[in-house]
Write a protein that holds these residues in place. Structure first.
Motif, PDB file in Angstrom:
ATOM      1  N   SER A   1       0.818  -1.065   0.070  1.00 15.61           N
ATOM      2  CA  SER A   1      -0.051  -0.027  -0.026  1.00 15.61           C
ATOM      3  C   SER A   1       0.695   1.138  -0.124  1.00 15.61           C
ATOM      4  O   SER A   1       0.377   2.466  -0.584  1.00 15.61           O
ATOM      5  CB  SER A   1      -0.939   0.098   1.368  1.00 15.61           C
ATOM      6  OG  SER A   1      -0.226  -0.184   2.412  1.00 15.61           O
ATOM      7  N   ALA A   2       1.877   1.194   0.471  1.00 15.37           N
ATOM      8  CA  ALA A   2       2.979   2.367   0.505  1.00 15.37           C
ATOM      9  C   ALA A   2       3.500   2.686  -0.850  1.00 15.37           C
ATOM     10  O   ALA A   2       3.394   3.796  -1.382  1.00 15.37           O
ATOM     11  CB  ALA A   2       4.280   1.984   1.520  1.00 15.37           C
ATOM     12  N   GLY A   3       3.634   1.439  -1.569  1.00 13.77           N
ATOM     13  CA  GLY A   3       4.112   1.535  -3.056  1.00 13.77           C
ATOM     14  C   GLY A   3       3.028   2.136  -3.844  1.00 13.77           C
ATOM     15  O   GLY A   3       3.181   3.125  -4.615  1.00 13.77           O
ATOM     16  N   VAL A   4       1.788   1.967  -3.655  1.00 16.67           N
ATOM     17  CA  VAL A   4       0.745   2.465  -4.312  1.00 16.67           C
ATOM     18  C   VAL A   4       0.605   4.168  -4.061  1.00 16.67           C
ATOM     19  O   VAL A   4       0.426   4.755  -5.046  1.00 16.67           O
ATOM     20  CB  VAL A   4      -0.689   1.966  -3.938  1.00 16.67           C
ATOM     21  CG1 VAL A   4      -1.757   2.507  -4.604  1.00 16.67           C
ATOM     22  CG2 VAL A   4      -0.568   0.331  -4.516  1.00 16.67           C
ATOM     23  N   PHE A   5       0.629   4.274  -2.706  1.00 17.35           N
ATOM     24  CA  PHE A   5       0.611   5.845  -2.358  1.00 17.35           C
ATOM     25  C   PHE A   5       1.706   6.696  -3.001  1.00 17.35           C
ATOM     26  O   PHE A   5       1.473   7.648  -3.429  1.00 17.35           O
ATOM     27  CB  PHE A   5       0.375   6.095  -0.970  1.00 17.35           C
ATOM     28  CG  PHE A   5      -0.034   7.295  -0.521  1.00 17.35           C
ATOM     29  CD1 PHE A   5      -1.297   7.744  -0.557  1.00 17.35           C
ATOM     30  CD2 PHE A   5       1.045   8.130   0.242  1.00 17.35           C
ATOM     31  CE1 PHE A   5      -1.443   9.132  -0.148  1.00 17.35           C
ATOM     32  CE2 PHE A   5       0.940   9.462   0.569  1.00 17.35           C
ATOM     33  CZ  PHE A   5      -0.426   9.932   0.420  1.00 17.35           C
ATOM     34  N   GLY A   6       2.808   5.921  -2.764  1.00 17.29           N
ATOM     35  CA  GLY A   6       4.128   6.442  -3.322  1.00 17.29           C
ATOM     36  C   GLY A   6       4.233   6.819  -4.823  1.00 17.29           C
ATOM     37  O   GLY A   6       4.434   8.040  -5.348  1.00 17.29           O
ATOM     38  N   ALA A   7       3.512   5.802  -5.511  1.00 16.38           N
ATOM     39  CA  ALA A   7       3.382   6.147  -7.078  1.00 16.38           C
ATOM     40  C   ALA A   7       2.550   7.145  -7.422  1.00 16.38           C
ATOM     41  O   ALA A   7       2.713   7.996  -8.243  1.00 16.38           O
ATOM     42  CB  ALA A   7       2.914   4.801  -7.563  1.00 16.38           C
ATOM     43  N   LEU A   8       1.476   7.239  -6.776  1.00 15.57           N
ATOM     44  CA  LEU A   8       0.256   8.328  -6.912  1.00 15.57           C
ATOM     45  C   LEU A   8       1.110   9.672  -6.769  1.00 15.57           C
ATOM     46  O   LEU A   8       0.951  10.701  -7.577  1.00 15.57           O
ATOM     47  CB  LEU A   8      -0.861   8.461  -5.752  1.00 15.57           C
ATOM     48  CG  LEU A   8      -1.809   7.245  -6.204  1.00 15.57           C
ATOM     49  CD1 LEU A   8      -2.819   7.155  -5.104  1.00 15.57           C
ATOM     50  CD2 LEU A   8      -2.479   7.662  -7.532  1.00 15.57           C
ATOM     51  N   CYS A   9       2.024   9.945  -5.731  1.00 18.15           N
ATOM     52  CA  CYS A   9       2.786  11.113  -5.549  1.00 18.15           C
ATOM     53  C   CYS A   9       3.510  11.365  -6.521  1.00 18.15           C
ATOM     54  O   CYS A   9       3.854  12.500  -7.063  1.00 18.15           O
ATOM     55  CB  CYS A   9       3.325  11.142  -4.191  1.00 18.15           C
ATOM     56  SG  CYS A   9       2.118  11.070  -2.685  1.00 18.15           S
ATOM     57  N   CYS A  10       4.201  10.151  -6.927  1.00 23.19           N
ATOM     58  CA  CYS A  10       5.503  10.227  -7.836  1.00 23.19           C
ATOM     59  C   CYS A  10       4.799  10.856  -9.412  1.00 23.19           C
ATOM     60  O   CYS A  10       5.263  11.823  -9.828  1.00 23.19           O
ATOM     61  CB  CYS A  10       5.998   9.060  -8.212  1.00 23.19           C
ATOM     62  SG  CYS A  10       7.234   8.838  -9.494  1.00 23.19           S
ATOM     63  N   ILE A  11       3.968  10.250  -9.718  1.00 23.96           N
ATOM     64  CA  ILE A  11       3.338  10.311 -11.006  1.00 23.96           C
ATOM     65  C   ILE A  11       2.530  11.928 -11.228  1.00 23.96           C
ATOM     66  O   ILE A  11       2.754  12.614 -12.238  1.00 23.96           O
ATOM     67  CB  ILE A  11       2.107   9.557 -11.661  1.00 23.96           C
ATOM     68  CG1 ILE A  11       2.922   8.170 -11.924  1.00 23.96           C
ATOM     69  CG2 ILE A  11       1.475   9.771 -12.921  1.00 23.96           C
ATOM     70  CD1 ILE A  11       3.904   8.198 -12.842  1.00 23.96           C
ATOM     71  N   SER A  12       1.863  12.097 -10.329  1.00 23.37           N
ATOM     72  CA  SER A  12       1.410  13.639 -10.104  1.00 23.37           C
ATOM     73  C   SER A  12       2.413  14.750 -10.270  1.00 23.37           C
ATOM     74  O   SER A  12       2.195  15.674 -10.815  1.00 23.37           O
ATOM     75  CB  SER A  12       0.663  13.825  -8.603  1.00 23.37           C
ATOM     76  OG  SER A  12      -0.398  12.853  -8.504  1.00 23.37           O
ATOM     77  N   CYS A  13       3.649  14.395  -9.639  1.00 21.40           N
ATOM     78  CA  CYS A  13       4.694  15.620  -9.623  1.00 21.40           C
ATOM     79  C   CYS A  13       5.488  15.409 -11.071  1.00 21.40           C
ATOM     80  O   CYS A  13       5.945  16.448 -11.489  1.00 21.40           O
ATOM     81  CB  CYS A  13       5.795  15.467  -8.562  1.00 21.40           C
ATOM     82  SG  CYS A  13       5.076  15.777  -6.943  1.00 21.40           S
ATOM     83  N   GLY A  14       5.463  14.281 -11.695  1.00 21.15           N
ATOM     84  CA  GLY A  14       6.613  14.314 -12.827  1.00 21.15           C
ATOM     85  C   GLY A  14       5.994  13.928 -14.293  1.00 21.15           C
ATOM     86  O   GLY A  14       6.832  14.072 -15.097  1.00 21.15           O
ATOM     87  N   GLN A  15       4.730  13.729 -14.293  1.00 23.37           N
ATOM     88  CA  GLN A  15       4.347  13.457 -15.701  1.00 23.37           C
ATOM     89  C   GLN A  15       4.653  14.548 -16.825  1.00 23.37           C
ATOM     90  O   GLN A  15       4.840  14.055 -18.049  1.00 23.37           O
ATOM     91  CB  GLN A  15       2.603  13.043 -15.570  1.00 23.37           C
ATOM     92  CG  GLN A  15       2.399  12.470 -16.886  1.00 23.37           C
ATOM     93  CD  GLN A  15       2.705  11.232 -17.354  1.00 23.37           C
ATOM     94  OE1 GLN A  15       3.380  10.653 -16.391  1.00 23.37           O
ATOM     95  NE2 GLN A  15       2.241  10.779 -18.380  1.00 23.37           N
ATOM     96  N   PRO A  16       4.462  15.723 -16.611  1.00 23.58           N
ATOM     97  CA  PRO A  16       4.879  16.694 -17.874  1.00 23.58           C
ATOM     98  C   PRO A  16       6.222  16.699 -18.184  1.00 23.58           C
ATOM     99  O   PRO A  16       6.383  16.551 -19.286  1.00 23.58           O
ATOM    100  CB  PRO A  16       4.496  17.953 -17.310  1.00 23.58           C
ATOM    101  CG  PRO A  16       3.544  18.023 -16.239  1.00 23.58           C
ATOM    102  CD  PRO A  16       3.941  16.465 -15.550  1.00 23.58           C
ATOM    103  N   PHE A  17       7.092  16.378 -17.149  1.00 19.67           N
ATOM    104  CA  PHE A  17       8.617  16.318 -17.570  1.00 19.67           C
ATOM    105  C   PHE A  17       8.773  14.649 -18.501  1.00 19.67           C
ATOM    106  O   PHE A  17       9.530  14.623 -19.332  1.00 19.67           O
ATOM    107  CB  PHE A  17       9.361  16.051 -16.398  1.00 19.67           C
ATOM    108  CG  PHE A  17       9.508  17.278 -15.462  1.00 19.67           C
ATOM    109  CD1 PHE A  17      10.389  18.298 -15.879  1.00 19.67           C
ATOM    110  CD2 PHE A  17       8.671  17.490 -14.461  1.00 19.67           C
ATOM    111  CE1 PHE A  17      10.473  19.384 -15.257  1.00 19.67           C
ATOM    112  CE2 PHE A  17       8.768  18.626 -13.807  1.00 19.67           C
ATOM    113  CZ  PHE A  17       9.608  19.756 -14.138  1.00 19.67           C
TER     114      PHE A  17
END
Length: 284
Positions: A7-23
């Protein structure tokens, strides 16, 4: 499966993609460009994308990117936790003072990368195809159907060789550098502080991306254009057309993205662990 780490991996992934997708969209377009000679810079590509396709185009591929990131981080944090526990049980059994070294953390990261590369390949294929299409409205399902029609199910695993070549050293460097940062540079106990955990994750991610980037170029080229070339043949083709700098096309947005995206990832993982432990009544 460790529910806490999954579950930590899922939550971390949401944070990661939200910050990095345009790049990531800009990176993919630079990597797949066939322009000879000097290519446009990251900012020029971003502006061209927005002018031609609208601001939403910078979030193209968000769904498969999220699927890839969720899959990757479920695997990464679950497998890494399992390997850590096995190492502690085998080498550190009965030794209350046993601590996994930074070098061992790095090696566990490399083993983790072997598993994650295979797991995320289909979502990576869909993500890259969607990011590099300049027409509007190409859904993940449409692209998946197109890939399978062209190459069969194995088309969804195109680029798995470069993915392995990227992810094994990436996670070796990521976990090794992050642990070294917390151990040698940041204040004592920083890995348990949310802000310092984010800085350590950003440091590890930026360093890892800066070094493994040429393999990511090969992955993107194979997944966009197909063909049967090996990873080395793909890289030689890029160098033959564009010189060695062709293997670093998109390097700037990738490394710029890595700090906030990986920082947000590790921040999210540590925050969720705290939330989970509080809910479950465990000591943090």
């Amino acid at each position: 499966m460790d529910l806490r780490e999954t579950s930590a991996g899922v939550f971390g992934a949401l944070c990661c993609i939200s910050c990095g997708q345009p790049f990531d969209v800009v990176k993919a377009r630079l990597q797949s460009s066939n322009a000879h000679g000097k290519s446009p810079g990251p900012l020029a590509v971003a502006l061209q994308t927005v002018r031609g396709e609208g601001l939403r185009a910078l979030f193209k591929g968000f769904t498969p990117a999220l699927a890839s990131s969720v899959t990757e981080n479920i695997v990464v944090w679950s497998v890494n936790s399992f390997l850590r526990n096995q190492l502690e049980a085998s080498i550190g059994a009965g030794d209350e003072d046993f601590v996994i070294s930074n070098q061992q953390q790095a090696l566990l990261g490399a083993l983790t990368g072997c598993v994650s590369a295979v797991a995320i390949c289909p979502a990576e294929v869909l993500k890259v195809r969607q990011q590099t299409k300049t027409v509007r409205g190409a859904t993940s399902l449409q692209i998946a159907t197109e890939v399978v029609r062209e190459s069969g199910v194995r088309g969804l695993f195109r680029g798995v060789g470069p993915l392995l070549a990227r992810d094994v050293p990436f996670y070796f460097l990521f976990f090794g550098a992050m642990e070294t940062f917390w151990d040698k540079i940041a204040p004592d106990g920083s890995e348990n502080n949310l802000l310092w955990s984010a800085v350590g994750g950003g440091f590890g991610g930026s360093l890892a991306w800066a070094i493994v980037f040429p393999f990511d170029v090969a992955k993107t080229r194979q997944q966009v254009y197909g063909g049967r070339d090996t990873m080395l043949a793909t890289m030689r083709g890029v160098v033959r057309k564009d010189g060695i700098q062709g293997l670093y096309r998109g390097w700037t947005p990738a490394v710029l993205r890595a700090f906030p995206a990986n920082g947000a990832l590790v921040f999210g993982v540590h925050l969720w662990r705290n939330i989970y432990d509080t809910i479950m009544g465990e000591d943090i």
